[in-house]
Design a protein around this motif. Structure first.
Motif, PDB file in Angstrom:
ATOM      1  N   ILE A 141       2.971 -11.371  -8.532  1.00  0.00           N
ATOM      2  CA  ILE A 141       4.140 -10.753  -8.360  1.00  0.00           C
ATOM      3  C   ILE A 141       4.100 -10.077  -6.983  1.00  0.00           C
ATOM      4  N   VAL A 142       5.581 -10.252  -6.150  1.00  0.00           N
ATOM      5  CA  VAL A 142       4.944  -9.829  -5.080  1.00  0.00           C
ATOM      6  C   VAL A 142       6.903  -9.363  -4.328  1.00  0.00           C
ATOM      7  N   VAL A 143       6.314  -8.800  -2.812  1.00  0.00           N
ATOM      8  CA  VAL A 143       7.605  -8.003  -2.916  1.00  0.00           C
ATOM      9  C   VAL A 143       8.417  -8.353  -1.618  1.00  0.00           C
ATOM     10  N   LYS A 144       9.847  -9.104  -2.178  1.00  0.00           N
ATOM     11  CA  LYS A 144      10.673  -9.415  -1.017  1.00  0.00           C
ATOM     12  C   LYS A 144      10.672  -8.253   0.348  1.00  0.00           C
ATOM     13  N   ILE A 183      -5.476  -8.888   1.863  1.00  0.00           N
ATOM     14  CA  ILE A 183      -5.319  -9.611   3.421  1.00  0.00           C
ATOM     15  C   ILE A 183      -5.161  -9.038   4.214  1.00  0.00           C
ATOM     16  N   ASN A 184      -6.178  -8.943   4.943  1.00  0.00           N
ATOM     17  CA  ASN A 184      -6.516  -8.189   6.338  1.00  0.00           C
ATOM     18  C   ASN A 184      -6.421  -6.732   6.163  1.00  0.00           C
ATOM     19  N   GLY A 185      -6.867  -6.409   5.147  1.00  0.00           N
ATOM     20  CA  GLY A 185      -6.908  -4.790   4.717  1.00  0.00           C
ATOM     21  C   GLY A 185      -5.589  -3.911   4.055  1.00  0.00           C
ATOM     22  N   LYS A 186      -4.698  -5.013   4.153  1.00  0.00           N
ATOM     23  CA  LYS A 186      -2.946  -4.681   3.333  1.00  0.00           C
ATOM     24  C   LYS A 186      -3.266  -5.168   1.943  1.00  0.00           C
ATOM     25  N   ASP A 236       0.707  -1.015   0.544  1.00  0.00           N
ATOM     26  CA  ASP A 236       0.379  -0.033   0.188  1.00  0.00           C
ATOM     27  C   ASP A 236       0.971   1.190  -0.054  1.00  0.00           C
ATOM     28  N   SER A 237       1.927   1.136   0.609  1.00  0.00           N
ATOM     29  CA  SER A 237       2.575   2.595   0.803  1.00  0.00           C
ATOM     30  C   SER A 237       3.822   3.165  -0.421  1.00  0.00           C
ATOM     31  N   TYR A 238       3.751   1.887  -1.384  1.00  0.00           N
ATOM     32  CA  TYR A 238       4.080   2.518  -2.439  1.00  0.00           C
ATOM     33  C   TYR A 238       3.515   2.631  -3.828  1.00  0.00           C
ATOM     34  N   ILE A 239       2.008   2.684  -3.259  1.00  0.00           N
ATOM     35  CA  ILE A 239       1.245   2.399  -4.546  1.00  0.00           C
ATOM     36  C   ILE A 239       0.773   4.283  -5.066  1.00  0.00           C
ATOM     37  N   THR A 240       1.124   4.436  -6.575  1.00  0.00           N
ATOM     38  CA  THR A 240       1.454   5.877  -6.889  1.00  0.00           C
ATOM     39  C   THR A 240      -0.348   5.979  -7.825  1.00  0.00           C
ATOM     40  N   ASP A 241      -0.236   7.765  -7.852  1.00  0.00           N
ATOM     41  CA  ASP A 241      -1.234   7.615  -7.961  1.00  0.00           C
ATOM     42  C   ASP A 241      -2.120   7.563  -9.510  1.00  0.00           C
TER      43      ASP A 241
END
Length: 455
Positions: free
Chosen positions: A333-336, A148-151, A126-131
C-alpha cells in the motif's frame, strides 16, 4: 464595614463569572462553540482507496469488514473504496494522475507502486512511522523493496519470488524422476531440465514438458528468469546502462527459444494466455510453468482443486545446478503525496494500521483466505503448508529490482516487442537480434528517464 464586605463578595462573584467564561473559551456575549484545531483527531476526514486484485481483495464484504474495524480506531475517518480491475489499469491510473483524482490510498503490486513513487505521485513514509510500527519486523526482501533511495516508499503486505511450478507426477510417469530439482535446494541444471522436458513431451496425449507464455508485456517475468538465473541482469545497479545484451545472455535466450518452440513444449507461446497455461497445469497436461502469484497453492489450501498434483516450487535451471537469482516482489500500500497534509497524515495512519500485522481481519483475509506469504516475520506462523515455507525462503540471490528503472513501463513494452517476436515459431527474430534491438531502444529510454529525474 458591612457594605464593604458585600461589595467585596459581589466583586468576587463577578470575577468568578469572568473566569468561568474564559475557561469555556466564550465571550460574555457569544454562544459560538470553540473552533476545532485543524488536523486534530476529531476533524472529519474522507479518504479514497483504490485496490487492485494483487492482494486478493476484491469483494465488497471484505472491504466493509476491514473498514468497520478501522472505524473503531479512527471514527472520524471515512474511507471510500474501489476495487479496480486489472484490465486497462495503467491507463486509468494515468488519467487519474493527470486529472488530480488519484486516490489517497492505493494497493497494488510492486511493479506499479515503485514507478508511482519515482514519479512523485506517492509520498515517503518515514516521517509518519510510530515507535510501535516495528519496521524491523519486515523480512529482508520486503525491506529491500520498500526503501527507495534511502526513503520508505511503501508498506509491503506480502512478498514472493518468481519461481517455477513443477508437476512431479509427470516426471515419475515419464520415468525421469531422477531429473527433478534437488529436493532440498530446489535447484537443477539446464541439461537435466531440457532432458526432462523432452522425455515428458514424448508422452503425447496432449502432455507437454514445459509451457511458456509470451503474449503480454507483463510476461517478461515468465521467460527472463531463465536468462538472469545465472546470467547478466537488465541494467547496472544505478540504472544508467543496459547490461542484458551479452554473449552469455544471447546463448541462454537461444536455448530457451529452441526449447520453448520444440514439439515438447506447449505450442504458440506468443499467443498463449497466463490463465490458459495455468488451466493446463491444473489438468496435469504440462510439467513446468512459471509460478509468480501462487494460485495453485492458494487453491489447494482452499480445497477447490479437484485434480490434486504432487508439485514443488523450483529455481530456474542454471549451467552448474546452483541456486538461481530470483526476482523478489510483492504487493502493498502507498499514500498519495498531496498539499492537504491532514488527509496525507490520516491516509498514512490507515496504511500503517492496515500493514502493521495487528488487525485480525486483515490477517485472516490475506494470509488464510488468499494464502499470501506475509512480509512480516511475526506473521510467518500463518504459513501452514510446507510449500509456502519453502517458497518464502527461496530468494537467497535476488536481482536488482527492475521496477526502479526510470521509464520502467515503457521499457517493459519495448522488451515485449522483441521477446515476443523471438518466441514466434517461424523464427521472425533471432535471440541475438532481439537483445540487440532491446539494448538500443532501452538505453535511450534510460538516458531520457535519468535526465528527467535530475530536473
Amino acid at each position: 464595614m458591612f457594605g464593604s464586605t458585600r461589595n467585596k463578595r459581589r466583586n468576587i462573584f463577578v470575577l468568578c463569572i469572568v473566569f468561568i467564561i474564559m475557561l469555556s473559551g466564550c465571550s460574555a456575549g457569544s454562544t459560538t462553540a470553540p473552533k476545532k484545531e485543524e488536523g486534530t483527531k476529531d476533524t472529519p476526514v474522507t479518504l479514497e482507496w483504490w485496490s487492485s486484485a494483487s492482494l486478493g481483495l476484491s469483494q465488497e464484504d471484505e472491504f466493509k469488514q476491514i473498514l468497520a474495524e478501522y472505524k473503531k480506531v479512527a471514527p472520524h475517518v471515512t474511507i471510500n473504496y474501489n476495487a479496480v480491475p486489472t484490465t486497462g489499469l495503467d491507463e486509468k491510473m494515468n488519467v487519474a494522475i493527470a486529472s488530480g483524482s488519484f486516490p489517497d490510498l492505493y494497493v497494488d503490486a510492486v511493479n506499479r507502486l515503485v514507478p508511482l513513487y519515482n514519479r512523485g505521485v506517492t509520498t515517503e513514509l518515514d516521517s509518519y512511522i510510530t515507535d510501535d510500527y516495528k519496521v524491523s519486523d519486515y523480512v529482508k526482501s520486503a525491506k529491500d523493496i520498500m526503501e527507495i533511495n534511502g526513503k520508505l516508499a511503501m508498506f509491503l503486505m506480502e512478498v514472493r519470488s518468481e519461481v517455477l511450478l513443477v508437476n512431479k507426477d509427470l516426471f515419475v510417469k515419464a520415468g525421469v524422476e531422477n531429473l527433478l530439482p534437488d529436493p532440498k535446494t530446489r535447484t537443477w541444471t539446464r541439461d537435466n531440465f531440457a532432458k526432462a522436458v523432452e522425455a515428458i513431451g514424448k508422452l503425447g496425449n496432449g502432455v507437454y514438458g514445459m509451457g511458456m507464455v509470451a503474449s503480454d508485456l507483463a510476461n517478461d517475468k515468465f521467460l527472463d528468469g531463465y536468462i538472469y538465473s545465472d546470467g547478466d541482469e537488465y541494467t547496472n545497479k544505478d540504472f544508467t546502462k543496459v547490461t542484458y545484451n551479452t554473449p552469455g545472455n544471447v546463448k541462454k535466450l537461444e536455448w530457451l527459444v529452441q526449447l520453448a518452440t520444440s514439439p515438447y513444449a506447449v505450442p504458440g507461446a506468443s499467443g498463449t494466455k497466463v490463465t490458459d497455461m495455468y488451466e493446463l497445469f491444473k489438468k496435469g497436461k504440462v510439467a513446468v510453468i512459471m509460478n509468480d502469484r501462487g494460485d495453485y497453492r492458494r487453491e489447494i489450501n482452499e480445497g477447490t482443486i479437484t485434480n490434486k498434483i504432487n508439485y514443488m516450487n523450483a529455481h530456474f535451471p542454471t549451467d552448474d545446478g546452483s541456486q538461481s537469482k530470483l526476482a523478489a516482489t510483492g504487493s502493498g500500500i502507498v499514500v498519495k503525496k498531496q498539499s492537504d497534509k491532514v488527509k496525507e497524515k490520516e491516509a498514512a495512519k490507515f496504511a500503517m494500521w492496515f500493514s502493521s500485522g495487528k488487525p485480525e481481519i486483515v490477517n485472516k483475509l490475506l494470509y488464510q483466505k488468499y494464502s499470501k506469504l506475509p512480509s512480516r516475520k511475526s506473521l510467518e506462523g500463518f504459513i501452514a503448508d510446507e510449500q509456502g515455507k519453502v517458497w518464502l525462503d527461496m530468494p537467497v540471490k535476488t536481482i536488482v529490482n527492475p521496477v526502479g528503472m526510470p521509464n520502467y513501463m515503457q521499457i517493459r513494452k519495448a522488451w515485449f516487442n522483441y521477446f515476443q517476436q523471438a518466441m514466434l515459431n517461424n523464427g521472425k527474430m533471432t535471440a541475438k537480434d532481439a537483445l540487440a534491438g532491446y539494448e538500443k531502444e532501452v538505453q535511450k529510454l534510460l538516458d531520457e528517464g535519468n535526465k528527467e529525474l535530475k530536473k
